[in-house]
Scaffold this motif. Structure first.
Motif, PDB file in Angstrom:
ATOM      1  N   THR A 206      32.364  37.223  77.751  1.00  0.00           N
ATOM      2  CA  THR A 206      31.297  37.311  78.750  1.00  0.00           C
ATOM      3  C   THR A 206      30.007  37.805  78.091  1.00  0.00           C
ATOM      4  O   THR A 206      30.024  38.829  77.408  1.00  0.00           O
ATOM      5  N   THR A 207      28.936  37.067  78.274  1.00  0.00           N
ATOM      6  CA  THR A 207      27.648  37.517  77.730  1.00  0.00           C
ATOM      7  C   THR A 207      26.721  37.812  78.901  1.00  0.00           C
ATOM      8  O   THR A 207      26.626  37.012  79.839  1.00  0.00           O
ATOM      9  N   PHE A 208      26.061  38.997  78.855  1.00  0.00           N
ATOM     10  CA  PHE A 208      25.139  39.390  79.925  1.00  0.00           C
ATOM     11  C   PHE A 208      23.698  39.098  79.509  1.00  0.00           C
ATOM     12  O   PHE A 208      23.336  39.300  78.349  1.00  0.00           O
ATOM     13  N   TYR A 209      22.933  38.597  80.465  1.00  0.00           N
ATOM     14  CA  TYR A 209      21.510  38.322  80.203  1.00  0.00           C
ATOM     15  C   TYR A 209      20.670  39.067  81.215  1.00  0.00           C
ATOM     16  O   TYR A 209      21.019  39.132  82.405  1.00  0.00           O
ATOM     17  N   LEU A 210      19.526  39.624  80.733  1.00  0.00           N
ATOM     18  CA  LEU A 210      18.591  40.301  81.628  1.00  0.00           C
ATOM     19  C   LEU A 210      17.322  39.474  81.721  1.00  0.00           C
ATOM     20  O   LEU A 210      16.927  38.832  80.736  1.00  0.00           O
ATOM     21  N   PRO A 211      16.674  39.484  82.882  1.00  0.00           N
ATOM     22  CA  PRO A 211      15.383  38.803  82.967  1.00  0.00           C
ATOM     23  C   PRO A 211      14.407  39.438  81.955  1.00  0.00           C
ATOM     24  O   PRO A 211      14.500  40.639  81.670  1.00  0.00           O
ATOM     25  N   GLN A 212      13.458  38.633  81.420  1.00  0.00           N
ATOM     26  CA  GLN A 212      12.522  39.065  80.363  1.00  0.00           C
ATOM     27  C   GLN A 212      11.821  40.376  80.694  1.00  0.00           C
ATOM     28  O   GLN A 212      11.721  41.276  79.877  1.00  0.00           O
ATOM     29  N   GLN A 213      11.338  40.461  81.979  1.00  0.00           N
ATOM     30  CA  GLN A 213      10.481  41.612  82.296  1.00  0.00           C
ATOM     31  C   GLN A 213      11.277  42.833  82.758  1.00  0.00           C
ATOM     32  O   GLN A 213      10.733  43.819  83.194  1.00  0.00           O
ATOM     33  N   HIS A 214      12.598  42.802  82.641  1.00  0.00           N
ATOM     34  CA  HIS A 214      13.441  43.886  83.165  1.00  0.00           C
ATOM     35  C   HIS A 214      13.323  45.162  82.331  1.00  0.00           C
ATOM     36  O   HIS A 214      13.250  45.123  81.110  1.00  0.00           O
ATOM     37  N   VAL A 215      13.265  46.286  83.032  1.00  0.00           N
ATOM     38  CA  VAL A 215      13.214  47.571  82.319  1.00  0.00           C
ATOM     39  C   VAL A 215      14.649  47.988  81.980  1.00  0.00           C
ATOM     40  O   VAL A 215      15.511  48.033  82.850  1.00  0.00           O
ATOM     41  N   VAL A 216      14.874  48.236  80.732  1.00  0.00           N
ATOM     42  CA  VAL A 216      16.240  48.558  80.303  1.00  0.00           C
ATOM     43  C   VAL A 216      16.570  50.022  80.638  1.00  0.00           C
ATOM     44  O   VAL A 216      15.845  50.929  80.264  1.00  0.00           O
ATOM     45  N   THR A 217      17.656  50.215  81.439  1.00  0.00           N
ATOM     46  CA  THR A 217      18.127  51.577  81.721  1.00  0.00           C
ATOM     47  C   THR A 217      19.505  51.723  81.101  1.00  0.00           C
ATOM     48  O   THR A 217      20.316  50.794  81.175  1.00  0.00           O
ATOM     49  N   PRO A 218      19.801  52.845  80.501  1.00  0.00           N
ATOM     50  CA  PRO A 218      21.062  52.960  79.768  1.00  0.00           C
ATOM     51  C   PRO A 218      22.254  53.240  80.674  1.00  0.00           C
ATOM     52  O   PRO A 218      23.346  53.428  80.210  1.00  0.00           O
ATOM     53  N   GLU A 219      22.057  53.314  81.985  1.00  0.00           N
ATOM     54  CA  GLU A 219      23.154  53.759  82.850  1.00  0.00           C
ATOM     55  C   GLU A 219      23.549  52.704  83.867  1.00  0.00           C
ATOM     56  O   GLU A 219      22.730  51.895  84.287  1.00  0.00           O
ATOM     57  N   HIS A 220      24.797  52.734  84.298  1.00  0.00           N
ATOM     58  CA  HIS A 220      25.208  51.992  85.482  1.00  0.00           C
ATOM     59  C   HIS A 220      24.475  52.587  86.663  1.00  0.00           C
ATOM     60  O   HIS A 220      24.113  53.756  86.638  1.00  0.00           O
ATOM     61  N   HIS A 221      24.406  51.839  87.712  1.00  0.00           N
ATOM     62  CA  HIS A 221      23.801  52.400  88.912  1.00  0.00           C
ATOM     63  C   HIS A 221      24.789  53.340  89.610  1.00  0.00           C
ATOM     64  O   HIS A 221      24.445  54.386  90.116  1.00  0.00           O
ATOM     65  N   MET A 222      26.066  52.961  89.606  1.00  0.00           N
ATOM     66  CA  MET A 222      27.053  53.753  90.339  1.00  0.00           C
ATOM     67  C   MET A 222      27.490  54.965  89.524  1.00  0.00           C
ATOM     68  O   MET A 222      27.358  54.974  88.314  1.00  0.00           O
ATOM     69  N   ASN A 223      28.037  55.950  90.215  1.00  0.00           N
ATOM     70  CA  ASN A 223      28.547  57.122  89.508  1.00  0.00           C
ATOM     71  C   ASN A 223      29.929  56.776  88.925  1.00  0.00           C
ATOM     72  O   ASN A 223      30.936  56.772  89.617  1.00  0.00           O
ATOM     73  N   MET A 224      29.916  56.448  87.636  1.00  0.00           N
ATOM     74  CA  MET A 224      31.140  55.930  87.023  1.00  0.00           C
ATOM     75  C   MET A 224      32.235  56.984  86.913  1.00  0.00           C
ATOM     76  O   MET A 224      33.410  56.683  87.058  1.00  0.00           O
ATOM     77  N   THR A 225      31.856  58.225  86.660  1.00  0.00           N
ATOM     78  CA  THR A 225      32.877  59.275  86.539  1.00  0.00           C
ATOM     79  C   THR A 225      33.631  59.401  87.857  1.00  0.00           C
ATOM     80  O   THR A 225      34.857  59.472  87.891  1.00  0.00           O
ATOM     81  N   LEU A 226      32.841  59.329  88.936  1.00  0.00           N
ATOM     82  CA  LEU A 226      33.464  59.439  90.252  1.00  0.00           C
ATOM     83  C   LEU A 226      34.400  58.257  90.496  1.00  0.00           C
ATOM     84  O   LEU A 226      35.528  58.409  90.981  1.00  0.00           O
TER      85      LEU A 226
END
Ligand code: C2E
Ligand code: CA
Ligand code: CA
Length: 675
Positions: A206-226
């Motif tokens: 699986t390869t993920f692609y981001l739109p060109q103008q997307h701001v890269v954030t290093p985190e998932h949106h959801m609380n993964m630990t939870l």
């Protein structure tokens, strides 16, 4: 889904895996597999619940296990963009894995299985794992989008199928041959790896692609630990609950088959087990309540139950050290004692009870008199504990008992003599009158369950002792060399019966006659057979002679010669109770028998004991390789029948599961019903 975006619309991004969480995901998948396999085992065993319940629970364990593995596995990957899950699709993604597990387990639990069944089960399981994974992927809501490499996509599904197939195959085939828990653990790990390898291969493609103008954030949106903690705790609880249910079921099954419900004491089965296992038992007291039936009649069964409980309680309260109490029959309780030289102690305790019971006792506000007798026996270190019971029985069948709560120790001079003498004195009379009669037990084909033959078994309705088991009187007749007359009587009755059925145009089957050891080599036997067959014009192919393995081994050469002459005269010959003697295999090869009858003891623990199942299969294979008909005797449960039907169909089965021995009229009714 398979084609990448044009270069200028998206940039490829990759994430990092957290190794500990990857491990956690594999452990979850393996634990779920372990639970599912444990629940699968309940399907085959005597269970309190219907087998379909276990099938469904196993599928739920496996299905949720696959699902949890996927979500924990996803959380192990941190991707540089926002992402959350669509709740509806997330929930729906459990369905393919549960259904696929159900189908796979359903197939492998069928009676008749082949290589193709395992393959089909593997395909279902593999597709289920993959379908869950890709539905789970579709439930991700994010700014990025992804593309699958078609080759790796296909490989991930093929990997899931092949590893699932391997796990299922190992589990189903090897289960009987190796120590069960090892196979189960190994299989669970393989099945866990099937789920995990599918997931991580799928992710590698699986390869993920981001739109060109997307701001890269290093985190998932959801609380993964939870999420990880929630999913892990949830699945652990579910698996624990399911494991617990299978343990409870095992316990209930054990209680039902080994414990007497009324007194909560171990039952006859446990008693026999204790005697057979040898152990340290050296003395035994058996209380036989004589007037229980009368008490039942006078005051109702509920009152009778109370009487039994009362007696059991008195015996329990003796608290003799190293003793075990059993309820071995409706009106009999047995107290087994370990350790030597305890006869006097046992006698003293029993006399105390007897003194108490000689006075009226108060049960449910009614004063009643208990009428019973206590038989005591003891052995030394060299004797088998089984003897304890036979000796107590000999005491209980003594004619002089008055049921005034006597405590009687076994005395070889008194007890054996009187009973044996009785038997020997009355046998002639019994043959003349109809006290002695024959019953017939069907043998059926293991595959079709159609009747293939009968065994004639003798019964004695004794004027004094009531129904006597042949196990009791045949040995006495053998010891005093009076068994040949009885055998001639049996031969006559059987031939008469065949003729009678023939004249009534009823179906005729081959009938097996038990020939006692010492009579096998007597020249009179063949003469009698020929004469009787002639008298009723019966063809010898309708007669099978059953000769026990032990008797053949006692005089191997002359028995072999005798068997040869029987075969030449056209009779079938079966080696009875095979496995109880120690016949050398080379003798078996040379023996001109036609049938091998495998003793009941080999089937008792089948299919629960893997070892016994393997031994039984090996003996059946041995019989077939020598071109012999193989009969298994003492088949009592559906599980045994399922196991034996799934192994081979060129096999005959005999036992209470199909029918008890029946008088001719009952037999004809049974045959009508059975066809
Ligand atoms: P056997 O020849 O091994 O006979 C099989 C015994 O197992 C029979 O007991 C039969 O009723 C019993 N049986 C059959 N199916 C089951 C089952 O599913 N569960 C259990 N627990 N038992 C089952 P039976 O009739 O009491 O005979 C006992 C033994 O007495 C026979 O063992 C045989 O050795 C001897 N016997 C019976 N009839 C004759 C006879 O006519 N002549 C001679 N010489 N011996 C006989
Ligand atoms: Ca027999
Ligand atoms: Ca037998």
């Amino acid at each position: 889904m398979f084609s990448p975006p044009p270069i200028n619309t998206g940039i490829e991004v990759s994430g990092d895996y957290s190794l500990p969480i990857v491990f956690l995901s594999i452990i979850i998948a393996s634990l779920a597999s372990f639970t599912a396999l444990s629940l699968n085992e309940r399907i085959l065993k005597n269970s309190f619940f219907h087998r379909n319940i276990w099938l469904i629970l196993a599928s739920i364990a496996m299905g949720f296990g696959i699902w949890s593995m996927h979500f924990v596995g996803m959380s192990a990957l941190s991707l540089p963009f926002m992402m959350h899950y669509d709740y509806l699709l997330t929930c729906l993604s459990t369905i393919p894995s549960i259904i696929a597990s159900f189908l796979a387990f359903y197939i492998v639990n069928q009676k008749k299985r082949s290589f193709a069944s395992y393959l089909l089960a593997g395909i279902f399981m593999g597709i289920g794992i993959s379908a869950m994974h890709y539905t789970g992927m579709a439930s991700m809501v994010m700014d990025a989008y992804y593309v699958y490499n078609p080759w790796i996509f296909t490989s991930s599904i093929l990997i899931a199928i092949s590893v699932s197939f391997t796990a299922i195959y190992i589990f189903s085939r090897q289960q009987r041959y190796a120590k069960n828990s090892y196979v189960k653990t190994l299989t669970s790990v393989i099945l866990g790896l099937a789920v995990a390898s599918m997931h991580y291969t799928g992710m590698a493609g699986t390869t993920f692609y981001l739109p060109q103008q997307h701001v890269v954030t290093p985190e998932h949106h959801m609380n993964m630990t939870l999420l990880i903690t929630g999913v892990t705790i949830g699945i652990t609880l579910l698996l624990c609950l399911l494991q617990l249910s299978s343990l409870v079921d095992r316990y209930v099954d054990f209680r039902v088959s080994h414990i007497d419900i009324l007194t909560k004491l171990p039952n006859r089965r446990s008693f026999e087990k204790a005697l057979n296992n040898g152990g340290f038992y050296r003395s035994l007291a058996v209380w036989n309540l004589h007037n229980l039936e009368k008490l039942n009649n006078d005051h109702g069964y509920h009152f009778g139950d109370e009487v039994i409980r009362y007696v059991a309680n008195d015996l329990r309260q003796l608290n003799l050290p190293l003793s075990d109490l059993y309820r071995i029959d409706g009106n009999r309780l047995a107290l087994l004692l370990q350790g030597k030289d305890r006869l006097a102690e046992l006698q003293k305790a029993m006399k105390l009870l007897s003194a108490k019971w000689t006075q009226p006792v108060l049960i449910q506000e009614k004063e009643i008199l208990l009428q019973g007798v206590c038989a005591i026996s003891s052995i030394d270190d060299h004797q088998s504990p089984k003897r304890l019971y036979t000796e107590s029985l000999a005491v209980l069948s003594s004619l002089h008992i008055q049921y005034q709560n006597e405590v009687i120790c076994f005395d070889p001079l008194i007890h054996t003599y009187s009973f044996e003498q009785e038997i020997l004195n009355s046998i002639d009379q019994a043959m003349k009158k109809d006290d002695l009669f024959l019953v017939y037990q069907p043998k059926v084909n293991a595959g079709t369950h159609k009747i293939v033959g009968l065994e004639a078994l003798i019964r004695w309705n004794h004027p004094v002792h009531g129904f006597l088991s042949p196990g009791v009187f045949i040995p006495i007749l053998e010891q005093s060399h009076q068994i040949s007359d009885v055998t001639n009587w049996v031969i006559n009755k059987v031939c008469y019966q065949i003729k009678d059925w023939e004249e009534q145009n009823l179906p005729i089957y081959q009938i097996a006659i038990n020939i006692p050891g010492e009579y096998v080599t007597s020249p009179i036997l063949l003469k009698t057979l020929k004469k009787t067959l002639n008298k009723y014009t019966v063809d010898p192919r309708y007669i099978e002679l059953e000769i026990t393995e032990t008797s053949v081994m006692e005089s191997a050469e002359s028995s072999m010669r005798a068997i040869n002459t029987f075969r030449e005269a056209g009779f079938s010959v079966a080696l009875d109770d095979f496995g109880t003697g120690i016949s050398s295999l080379s003798n078996l090869r040379q023996m001109p028998i036609s049938t091998l009858k495998i003793d009941k003891s080999f089937v008792d623990e089948v299919p629960i004991s893997e070892k016994d199942s393997a031994i039984l299969e090996a003996i059946i294979a041995l019989g077939h390789s020598l071109n012999l008909n193989v009969v298994i005797e003492g088949v009592e449960t559906k599980n045994q029948v399922d196991f034996l039907s799934s192994t081979r169909s060129l096999l005959s089965l005999q036992g209470y599961y199909f029918a008890k021995p029946m008088i001719p009229e009952e037999l004809m009714e049974w045959i009508k019903g059975n066809s």
